[in-house]
Design an enzyme around this catalytic site. Structure first.
Site, short mmCIF file in Angstrom:
data_model
loop_
_atom_site.label_atom_id
_atom_site.label_comp_id
_atom_site.label_asym_id
_atom_site.label_seq_id
_atom_site.Cartn_x
_atom_site.Cartn_y
_atom_site.Cartn_z
N PRO A 128 -2.18 0.74 5.45
CA PRO A 128 -3.06 1.92 5.49
C PRO A 128 -2.51 3.09 4.68
CG PRO A 128 -2.78 0.98 7.67
CD PRO A 128 -1.78 0.30 6.78
N GLU A 129 -3.29 3.54 3.73
CA GLU A 129 -2.93 4.70 2.92
C GLU A 129 -3.89 5.84 3.27
OE1 GLU A 129 -2.49 3.66 -1.24
OE2 GLU A 129 -1.87 1.63 -0.75
N LYS A 189 -0.37 10.02 5.33
CA LYS A 189 -0.67 8.81 6.12
C LYS A 189 -0.47 9.05 7.62
CE LYS A 189 1.24 6.16 2.28
NZ LYS A 189 2.32 5.25 1.89
N ARG A 247 8.32 -1.25 -5.50
CA ARG A 247 7.13 -1.94 -5.00
C ARG A 247 6.51 -2.79 -6.10
NH1 ARG A 247 4.84 0.68 -0.72
NH2 ARG A 247 3.85 -1.32 -0.41
#
Ligand SMILES: [Zn+2]
Length: 262
Positions: free
Chosen positions: A2-3, A59, A250
């Site tokens: 979730p961003e 977030k 990432r």
């Protein structure tokens, strides 16, 4: 994971389902997600209160339950909210369940358990202590330019750095850079005013559009990288194979043809 758009969607979901109802209890099925509080304390502190309002920063979601009483939710990798009617089964991976006087329940579901739940006195103070930057949707262009333009490093790593700008994660960073056709590893110090202007506009567009579509990936435009991202994925713009690389720690997906590293 979730961003910002997902957390904003959960915020709106919580606002329409769970506000103003008396909390009769909190059932903690897995205390792993609790921070600085026990399950028993959490239940005791919230019992009898109502969720009054909420606010989101990056977030993090903060839900006010009284004076100096805010519930903080972070959704980690797999967190989500589900509001349940009394006859509906609670998901197996629900970690914490808030019980309301009307027999409805709000479940914090989190399969991987990287989520966080705690009580804080003051959201602003929490954000300050964590050293979080301003929210990606609450900054204007000059603030954005001051942040990105004054830092060195891969542009993607800067977008992901929550201490600089809060809210953007791996998936939306890739989408934003794809749409402005900037290679994720380009040094941000080399971007000119025109690049930064486009980057800022596209950042807003991507985040707002995702929120408007309630982050349902099936409804995202086919021209978006997000719907093609991954192995065997092809660039929706030029049709070439997408490639991946580790940038800013990432896995990034991008099109080497459309996003040239000049
Ligand atoms: Zn391409």
């Amino acid at each position: 994971m979730p961003e910002l758009p997902e957390v904003e969607t959960y915020k709106r979901y919580l606002d329409t389902t769970s506000l103003r109802q008396k909390i009769t209890g909190v059932e903690v099925r897995d205390a792993y997600v609790l921070q600085n509080i026990s399950g028993r304390q959490l239940a005791r502190r919230l019992k009898g209160h109502r969720f009054e309002s909420s606010c989101r920063h990056g977030k993090h979601l903060f839900v006010r339950a009284g004076d100096e009483l805010w519930l903080r939710l972070h959704f980690g990798m797999t967190g989500s909210l589900e509001y349940l009617n009394h006859d509906k089964l609670v998901p197996k991976t629900a970690r914490v369940i808030f019980l309301f006087a009307n027999n409805r329940r709000l479940a914090f579901d989190d399969q991987r358990k990287f989520g966080e739940i705690e009580l804080v006195k003051n959201p602003d103070k929490f954000l300050q202590q964590r050293g979080l930057g301003p929210d990606a949707l609450k900054i204007n262009f000059s603030q954005f330019k001051a942040i990105i333009g004054n830092h060195q490093g891969a542009v993607k790593a800067l977008l992901l750095n929550q201490q600089l700008i809060a809210g953007i994660g791996n998936l939306y960073a890739d989408e934003i850079l794809f749409r402005v056709r900037i290679h994720p590893a380009i040094d941000a110090a080399g971007l000119d005013d025109k690049d930064l202007t486009r980057l800022f506009r596209v950042m807003r567009y991507v985040l707002e559009k995702a929120i408007a579509l309630k982050t349902d990936f099936n409804r995202l435009p086919k021209s978006w990288l997000l719907t093609h991202r991954g192995k065997r994925g092809k660039c929706p713009r030029c049709g070439r194979a997408l490639i991946s690389a580790t940038i800013g720690g990432r896995t990034s997906w991008f099109c080497a043809n459309c996003q040239k590293r000049i």
